[in-house]
Motif scaffolding. Sequence first.
Motif, PDB file in Angstrom:
ATOM      1  N   ASN A  63       3.060  -4.478  -7.401  1.00  0.00           N
ATOM      2  CA  ASN A  63       1.599  -4.581  -7.409  1.00  0.00           C
ATOM      3  C   ASN A  63       1.003  -3.372  -6.701  1.00  0.00           C
ATOM      4  OD1 ASN A  63       1.087  -5.292  -4.444  1.00  0.00           O
ATOM      5  ND2 ASN A  63       2.511  -6.938  -5.050  1.00  0.00           N
ATOM      6  N   TYR A  64      -0.285  -3.164  -6.904  1.00  0.00           N
ATOM      7  CA  TYR A  64      -0.951  -1.961  -6.408  1.00  0.00           C
ATOM      8  C   TYR A  64      -1.020  -1.939  -4.881  1.00  0.00           C
ATOM      9  CZ  TYR A  64      -4.380   1.853  -6.311  1.00  0.00           C
ATOM     10  OH  TYR A  64      -5.036   3.040  -6.102  1.00  0.00           O
ATOM     11  N   LYS A  65      -1.250  -3.090  -4.287  1.00  0.00           N
ATOM     12  CA  LYS A  65      -1.337  -3.143  -2.827  1.00  0.00           C
ATOM     13  C   LYS A  65      -0.038  -2.651  -2.203  1.00  0.00           C
ATOM     14  CE  LYS A  65      -2.346  -6.307   1.002  1.00  0.00           C
ATOM     15  NZ  LYS A  65      -2.685  -7.722   1.378  1.00  0.00           N
ATOM     16  N   ASN A  66       1.089  -3.055  -2.774  1.00  0.00           N
ATOM     17  CA  ASN A  66       2.386  -2.624  -2.249  1.00  0.00           C
ATOM     18  C   ASN A  66       2.643  -1.157  -2.576  1.00  0.00           C
ATOM     19  OD1 ASN A  66       4.856  -3.119  -0.890  1.00  0.00           O
ATOM     20  ND2 ASN A  66       5.919  -3.402  -2.849  1.00  0.00           N
ATOM     21  N   LEU A  67       2.205  -0.719  -3.757  1.00  0.00           N
ATOM     22  CA  LEU A  67       2.355   0.693  -4.111  1.00  0.00           C
ATOM     23  C   LEU A  67       1.605   1.579  -3.122  1.00  0.00           C
ATOM     24  CD1 LEU A  67       3.223   2.996  -6.026  1.00  0.00           C
ATOM     25  CD2 LEU A  67       1.158   2.528  -7.364  1.00  0.00           C
ATOM     26  N   VAL A  68       0.393   1.199  -2.754  1.00  0.00           N
ATOM     27  CA  VAL A  68      -0.380   1.972  -1.784  1.00  0.00           C
ATOM     28  C   VAL A  68       0.327   1.972  -0.433  1.00  0.00           C
ATOM     29  CG1 VAL A  68      -2.550   2.114  -0.517  1.00  0.00           C
ATOM     30  CG2 VAL A  68      -2.570   1.545  -2.954  1.00  0.00           C
ATOM     31  N   LYS A  69       0.772   0.806  -0.012  1.00  0.00           N
ATOM     32  CA  LYS A  69       1.441   0.690   1.285  1.00  0.00           C
ATOM     33  C   LYS A  69       2.677   1.589   1.365  1.00  0.00           C
ATOM     34  CE  LYS A  69       4.154  -2.623   3.985  1.00  0.00           C
ATOM     35  NZ  LYS A  69       4.712  -4.007   4.008  1.00  0.00           N
ATOM     36  N   LEU A  70       3.517   1.545   0.339  1.00  0.00           N
ATOM     37  CA  LEU A  70       4.747   2.325   0.350  1.00  0.00           C
ATOM     38  C   LEU A  70       4.477   3.819   0.174  1.00  0.00           C
ATOM     39  CD1 LEU A  70       7.030   0.015  -1.844  1.00  0.00           C
ATOM     40  CD2 LEU A  70       6.996   0.199   0.657  1.00  0.00           C
ATOM     41  N   SER A  71       3.433   4.161  -0.568  1.00  0.00           N
ATOM     42  CA  SER A  71       3.150   5.565  -0.864  1.00  0.00           C
ATOM     43  C   SER A  71       2.575   6.317   0.323  1.00  0.00           C
ATOM     44  CB  SER A  71       2.190   5.668  -2.057  1.00  0.00           C
ATOM     45  OG  SER A  71       2.770   5.119  -3.218  1.00  0.00           O
ATOM     46  N   VAL A  72       1.854   5.627   1.200  1.00  0.00           N
ATOM     47  CA  VAL A  72       1.249   6.303   2.351  1.00  0.00           C
ATOM     48  C   VAL A  72       2.161   6.252   3.577  1.00  0.00           C
ATOM     49  CG1 VAL A  72      -1.083   5.830   1.525  1.00  0.00           C
ATOM     50  CG2 VAL A  72       0.003   4.225   3.117  1.00  0.00           C
ATOM     51  N   SER A  73       3.250   5.497   3.464  1.00  0.00           N
ATOM     52  CA  SER A  73       4.178   5.384   4.593  1.00  0.00           C
ATOM     53  C   SER A  73       4.986   6.674   4.751  1.00  0.00           C
ATOM     54  CB  SER A  73       5.137   4.216   4.369  1.00  0.00           C
ATOM     55  OG  SER A  73       6.150   4.197   5.358  1.00  0.00           O
ATOM     56  N   GLU A  74       5.277   7.020   5.974  1.00  0.00           N
ATOM     57  CA  GLU A  74       6.131   8.176   6.261  1.00  0.00           C
ATOM     58  C   GLU A  74       7.573   7.754   6.526  1.00  0.00           C
ATOM     59  OE1 GLU A  74       4.382  10.416   9.400  1.00  0.00           O
ATOM     60  OE2 GLU A  74       2.554  10.871   8.281  1.00  0.00           O
ATOM     61  N   ASN A  75       7.859   6.493   6.343  1.00  0.00           N
ATOM     62  CA  ASN A  75       9.209   5.963   6.531  1.00  0.00           C
ATOM     63  C   ASN A  75      10.036   6.234   5.271  1.00  0.00           C
ATOM     64  OD1 ASN A  75      11.531   4.405   6.765  1.00  0.00           O
ATOM     65  ND2 ASN A  75      10.483   2.705   7.792  1.00  0.00           N
ATOM     66  N   PRO A  76      11.143   6.971   5.383  1.00  0.00           N
ATOM     67  CA  PRO A  76      11.963   7.270   4.200  1.00  0.00           C
ATOM     68  C   PRO A  76      12.444   6.020   3.471  1.00  0.00           C
ATOM     69  CG  PRO A  76      12.620   8.661   6.040  1.00  0.00           C
ATOM     70  CD  PRO A  76      11.670   7.643   6.585  1.00  0.00           C
ATOM     71  N   GLU A  77      12.671   4.943   4.193  1.00  0.00           N
ATOM     72  CA  GLU A  77      13.121   3.715   3.557  1.00  0.00           C
ATOM     73  C   GLU A  77      12.024   3.136   2.657  1.00  0.00           C
ATOM     74  OE1 GLU A  77      14.497   1.037   6.525  1.00  0.00           O
ATOM     75  OE2 GLU A  77      16.238   2.263   7.073  1.00  0.00           O
ATOM     76  N   ASP A  78      10.785   3.273   3.084  1.00  0.00           N
ATOM     77  CA  ASP A  78       9.673   2.796   2.261  1.00  0.00           C
ATOM     78  C   ASP A  78       9.558   3.623   0.975  1.00  0.00           C
ATOM     79  OD1 ASP A  78       8.986   0.762   3.953  1.00  0.00           O
ATOM     80  OD2 ASP A  78       7.443   1.913   5.013  1.00  0.00           O
ATOM     81  N   TRP A  79       9.737   4.936   1.114  1.00  0.00           N
ATOM     82  CA  TRP A  79       9.643   5.783  -0.087  1.00  0.00           C
ATOM     83  C   TRP A  79      10.799   5.479  -1.042  1.00  0.00           C
ATOM     84  CZ3 TRP A  79       5.593   8.411  -1.715  1.00  0.00           C
ATOM     85  CH2 TRP A  79       5.755   9.259  -2.809  1.00  0.00           C
ATOM     86  N   ALA A  80      11.977   5.182  -0.499  1.00  0.00           N
ATOM     87  CA  ALA A  80      13.113   4.820  -1.347  1.00  0.00           C
ATOM     88  C   ALA A  80      12.841   3.508  -2.081  1.00  0.00           C
ATOM     89  CB  ALA A  80      14.379   4.714  -0.502  1.00  0.00           C
ATOM     90  N   GLU A  81      12.248   2.552  -1.384  1.00  0.00           N
ATOM     91  CA  GLU A  81      11.906   1.285  -2.024  1.00  0.00           C
ATOM     92  C   GLU A  81      10.834   1.489  -3.088  1.00  0.00           C
ATOM     93  OE1 GLU A  81      11.300  -2.814  -2.967  1.00  0.00           O
ATOM     94  OE2 GLU A  81      12.965  -1.505  -2.436  1.00  0.00           O
ATOM     95  N   ARG A  82       9.882   2.360  -2.807  1.00  0.00           N
ATOM     96  CA  ARG A  82       8.843   2.687  -3.792  1.00  0.00           C
ATOM     97  C   ARG A  82       9.473   3.246  -5.056  1.00  0.00           C
ATOM     98  NH1 ARG A  82       6.879   7.117  -5.593  1.00  0.00           N
ATOM     99  NH2 ARG A  82       4.691   7.353  -6.241  1.00  0.00           N
ATOM    100  N   LYS A  83      10.420   4.161  -4.866  1.00  0.00           N
ATOM    101  CA  LYS A  83      11.089   4.782  -6.007  1.00  0.00           C
ATOM    102  C   LYS A  83      11.878   3.741  -6.806  1.00  0.00           C
ATOM    103  CE  LYS A  83      14.341   8.529  -7.165  1.00  0.00           C
ATOM    104  NZ  LYS A  83      13.489   9.056  -8.243  1.00  0.00           N
ATOM    105  N   ARG A  84      12.587   2.872  -6.115  1.00  0.00           N
ATOM    106  CA  ARG A  84      13.365   1.845  -6.809  1.00  0.00           C
ATOM    107  C   ARG A  84      12.476   0.909  -7.605  1.00  0.00           C
ATOM    108  NH1 ARG A  84      14.354  -3.306  -6.968  1.00  0.00           N
ATOM    109  NH2 ARG A  84      12.778  -3.718  -5.360  1.00  0.00           N
ATOM    110  N   LEU A  85      11.413   0.461  -6.972  1.00  0.00           N
ATOM    111  CA  LEU A  85      10.586  -0.585  -7.553  1.00  0.00           C
ATOM    112  C   LEU A  85       9.699  -0.082  -8.682  1.00  0.00           C
ATOM    113  CD1 LEU A  85       9.662  -3.526  -7.465  1.00  0.00           C
ATOM    114  CD2 LEU A  85       8.062  -2.896  -5.625  1.00  0.00           C
ATOM    115  N   PHE A  86       9.116   1.105  -8.505  1.00  0.00           N
ATOM    116  CA  PHE A  86       8.095   1.556  -9.453  1.00  0.00           C
ATOM    117  C   PHE A  86       8.559   2.660 -10.405  1.00  0.00           C
ATOM    118  CE2 PHE A  86       5.766  -0.049  -5.733  1.00  0.00           C
ATOM    119  CZ  PHE A  86       4.957  -0.995  -6.348  1.00  0.00           C
ATOM    120  N   GLU A  87       9.631   3.366 -10.073  1.00  0.00           N
ATOM    121  CA  GLU A  87       9.964   4.561 -10.847  1.00  0.00           C
ATOM    122  C   GLU A  87      11.327   4.542 -11.517  1.00  0.00           C
ATOM    123  OE1 GLU A  87       9.363   7.950  -8.340  1.00  0.00           O
ATOM    124  OE2 GLU A  87       7.193   7.811  -8.484  1.00  0.00           O
TER     125      GLU A  87
END
Length: 726
Positions: A63-87
């Motif tokens: 969902n968009y709320k989670n996409l925003v949360k993960l995209s603005v995070s500077e935590n590498p684990e969050d960016w990895a989860e963003r990549k897995r989930l959305f890309e």
Amino acid sequence: MKNLRRYNIRYKQAIQSWDEALPLGNGKLGCLIYGAEPLKISLDRVDLWDARPHPNTLESGFNYKNLVKLSVSENPEDWAERKRLFEDIYGEYPYPCKITAGRIELDFGKLENVQSELDIGRAIACVRHEKGEIELFMHAEKFVGVAKITGEYTMNLHIPDYIVGELHYPKCEIIREKGFTYYTQSTKTHFRYGVVVLEIPKGSETEIYFTITTNKVGDDFIEKAKEELRGVSEIGYESLKLSHIAWWKKYWQKSEISVGDELLEKTYYRSYYLFASCSREGFYPMPLQGVWTADNDRIPPWKGDYHHDTNTQLSYQSFLKANRLPEGKVFIDYLWSTKPQFEKFAKEFYGVNGLIIPGVSTIDGKPMGGWAQYSLSPTMTIWAAQSFDEYYLYTGDKQFLKERAYPFFKETGDALLGLLEEKDGKLYLPLSTSPEVHNDEPKAYLKPNSNFDLALLRYLYRTIVKYCEILGEDGNKYLSAFEKLDDIAIIDGVVSLDREERLSVSHRHFSHLICMYPLHLIDYDTDEHKALYRETLLDLERLGMGYWVGFSYGMCAQIYAMAENGNAAYEKLRQFADGFVAENGFHLNGDFKNKGYSTFHYRPFTLESSFGYCDALQEMLLQNHRGYIHIFPAIPDEWKDRPLAFKNLRCYDGLLVGAKITDGTTMILFNAPKVMKIKLKNIYGGDVICVSDKRGRRICRETDGFFDIELEKGETCVQAYSGSGL
């Protein structure tokens, strides 16, 4: 009607590659003819899809709320989860994806002297060799393939390897009975499809009739296909051929151009041949490869999806001016019919009311994922929605405005209002991008609002306010939203990416310049705006073409045409046609001929660039977006001493225009659907023109650089001369 024979597609040897094949299509079915041992007829159908949703899109975090949360995070684990989930959509799960139907293979034995020709005026292909020949067409209206073969051959059906290997469908049996050869393919859902071929020997010749069928018409779909093929075979090859040719003759009469440039005209007419072959009223709009999905025994490139972050928009950008409305309106009809799914997506993914289109979608309008910066950017919806606005402008259809354009824009505007956040009296998106700047890197998220997003938002709310005024609706909340948007960002006299960053390297996509074209937010009208065009285009030239691809050239030519720079627009179109287009008219997105136009030398086939090219060429000949008609606004010096002409190009409100320059004399023919007043820009060197219609002949004098002309319904002829010698 223009003689198109000179632009036929010809090969003097066997065609080795599917992406240089002879392409045939009728909007629903398509085929590619290539090879020799055997001769291959690769089959495709526009709605042949495995539409199972990707499992990631069903997760609660999608969902968009989670996409925003993960995209603005500077935590590498969050960016990895963003990549897995959305890309990560091209890995473990091959679906959803377009499906190719396989191919018919005709084995004549060892062949020499193989020669091929596709007559684009009649949409008929012929392959000749020393043992015989095959003539083949996809019937323009009956949605079957028809062929006549001389010479002895054996026929087989080939089913792509990935059907069993990657999609894990059950292996099917090829059946031969009573002149028919066919197969029925089951999938992992209730959906089934098949290819059916009927062979009818007639002396030294054999007629074959074929189609791709699905169980959308019922469980007895194979038997229904057999019945259909028996029916068309009773009509007979020659009668079918005559009705097929008649359809294409009518299509080519809709409009034409003549610029005396063999390369540009050839590319233009071959592109519009492809357009009618893969986009037809009553069916789905063309995806990335239309009805010619890659015949390489693998999952289609980009899964054959709908890219609403450039591809569909460019693909359907030129048809209105070209007066090819039924073939192009299919995209608008598709968006409208899929609106309930877009409304569902807006609610479930973005949490807002209204409608939002996934930037990358399945045939039924569901998200596929991909680079989230663009595949899940809500403003792509506005770019796609522009097709409704353009259709209204070019037809003047008030009923369409009320029943289609206004509701679609209003729901889009409501959805975006639900996402915009107010800060210091201005509205901003939580995430903002400019496709395809910075690819899929974190820095692809620009400072909100990027000029791409900002231009689309300004266009959206300006357009809704205009619609409300026309229809007598309350547009105050949309006017308020428009007034809370920043102006287009400009840095050092150049249209920038956002308020802080300019494009700093050669780049393939000019998304940041969408304010200039196609949105027309900044016209080439005032000294200030002309300087902005000049400096922005100079900046693109400074950065160079090293990282451009095929679609870059048409997009750049469009902006040069807006700046009335015919020399530069022509050069970009010439480079595109010379370096990025195969002999069969297919746009192969890299500099595959090694002409030195780009550092990309690959050859992925997509369709959108061909129609962006057509649009730029038409804009060089006729413009209408500034409240007046401008004939030949961007003509290169190379064309100024030769005859130029176009016929039945469309302006706003359904006005058809033809023009011809010969020996310093310009003749213009207007065909108006009703009584209307127009302004015609004076480019003729004199201050008077001669106007002739059913009322007779009269003289019209210039006022402030324009001629004000009242057109009667029907034809009006305008003749202008260099000087005022009337």
